[in-house]
Design an enzyme around this catalytic site. Structure first.
Site, PDB file in Angstrom:
ATOM      1  N   ASP A   1      74.278  44.213  93.316  1.00  0.00           N
ATOM      2  CA  ASP A   1      73.391  44.773  94.339  1.00  0.00           C
ATOM      3  C   ASP A   1      73.980  46.106  94.795  1.00  0.00           C
ATOM      4  O   ASP A   1      75.063  46.127  95.385  1.00  0.00           O
ATOM      5  CB  ASP A   1      73.273  43.842  95.550  1.00  0.00           C
ATOM      6  CG  ASP A   1      72.450  42.592  95.285  1.00  0.00           C
ATOM      7  OD1 ASP A   1      72.230  42.258  94.110  1.00  0.00           O
ATOM      8  OD2 ASP A   1      72.066  41.926  96.269  1.00  0.00           O
TER       9      ASP A   1
ATOM     10  N   LYS B   1      65.476  45.670  96.711  1.00  0.00           N
ATOM     11  CA  LYS B   1      65.973  44.836  97.815  1.00  0.00           C
ATOM     12  C   LYS B   1      65.806  45.595  99.121  1.00  0.00           C
ATOM     13  O   LYS B   1      66.023  46.807  99.180  1.00  0.00           O
ATOM     14  CB  LYS B   1      67.442  44.489  97.552  1.00  0.00           C
ATOM     15  CG  LYS B   1      68.151  43.721  98.656  1.00  0.00           C
ATOM     16  CD  LYS B   1      69.591  43.407  98.238  1.00  0.00           C
ATOM     17  CE  LYS B   1      70.402  42.825  99.382  1.00  0.00           C
ATOM     18  NZ  LYS B   1      71.804  42.539  98.984  1.00  0.00           N
TER      19      LYS B   1
ATOM     20  N   LYS C   1      63.808  41.378  96.576  1.00  0.00           N
ATOM     21  CA  LYS C   1      64.746  40.575  97.360  1.00  0.00           C
ATOM     22  C   LYS C   1      64.638  40.956  98.831  1.00  0.00           C
ATOM     23  O   LYS C   1      64.792  42.117  99.194  1.00  0.00           O
ATOM     24  CB  LYS C   1      66.177  40.780  96.866  1.00  0.00           C
ATOM     25  CG  LYS C   1      67.219  39.990  97.660  1.00  0.00           C
ATOM     26  CD  LYS C   1      68.605  40.110  97.041  1.00  0.00           C
ATOM     27  CE  LYS C   1      69.670  39.481  97.918  1.00  0.00           C
ATOM     28  NZ  LYS C   1      71.017  39.572  97.305  1.00  0.00           N
TER      29      LYS C   1
END
EC number: 4.1.2.4
Length: 226
Positions: free
Chosen positions: A94, A156, A185
């Site tokens: 991430d 995300k 996400k």
């Protein structure tokens, strides 16, 4: 059809990103993840080796954050951190975008930064953190379009570090922009089952949260940013 606890657990990246997280806390995070069959644990890259050892042969992945939480490092630094984290056992990455570059109108630099980490990841899935609380809707769309064009695995919402967390509106906007092929996400402030289910209904396919146990147990979650 309502999600079972097992199905809901498989949407959760069980998260501990506090700078003072101890080895004992990382071990407990991993124990909980293995017990509840969460999709992954999400940790700082320095904690990847420990988490990978704790989760060996459990089927639970280790996700490492890169350029976290500011996203303001050099692209080469982010790429190196991703490579090192993967070598240490991370199965997902991430990364945080270069927010300042985006705000300065340097969209090509933002895309190149994402691309550098994406290339470093190879076949390991990359999630790109927008930090939606700092962006306009137009900026969110721009980054989502970059990620779609580059073929990263996920977009995300947030780091969960003080700039606002996931909102239903942002998740829906991101889903509309990337279409059905990329994951979305939702992270930051997802602390109970109702919030988790609402995010999934809005278009999220993964949830970043430190309240995974509470979510699958249908209890009130904790008070951390995640």
């Amino acid at each position: 059809m309502p999600l079972s606890n097992a199905q809901l657990a498989q949407t959760i990246d069980h998260t501990l990103l506090a700078p003072d997280a101890s080895d004992a806390q990382i071990r407990e995070l991993c124990r909980q993840a293995a017990e509840h069959r969460f999709y992954s644990v999400c940790v700082n890259s320095a904690n990847v080796p420990l988490a990978a050892r704790e989760l060996a042969d459990t089927g639970v992945l280790v996700c490492a954050v890169v350029g976290f939480p500011l996203g303001a490092g050099l692209s080469a630094t982010k790429a190196f951190e991703a490579t090192a984290a993967i070598a240490a056992g991370a199965g997902e990455i991430d990364m945080v975008i270069n927010i300042g570059a985006l705000k300065s109108g340097r969209a090509d630099d933002v895309k190149a930064d994402i691309d550098a980490v994406h290339r470093a990841c190879g076949t390991v899935p990359l999630k790109v953190i927008l930090e939606t609380g700092l962006l306009t809707d137009g900026e969110k769309v721009r980054v989502c379009e970059m990620c779609r064009d580059l073929g990263v695995a996920f977009v995300k919402t947030s780091t969960g570090f003080g700039h606002g967390g996931a909102t239903l509106a942002d998740v829906a906007l991101m889903r509309r922009t990337v279409g059905p092929t990329l994951g979305v996400k939702a992270s930051g402030g997802v602390r109970d089952r109702a919030a988790a289910l609402a995010m999934l209904e809005a278009g999220a396919t993964r949830l970043g949260t430190s309240s995974g146990v509470a979510i699958v147990s249908d209890q009130a979650g904790g008070g951390s940013g995640y």
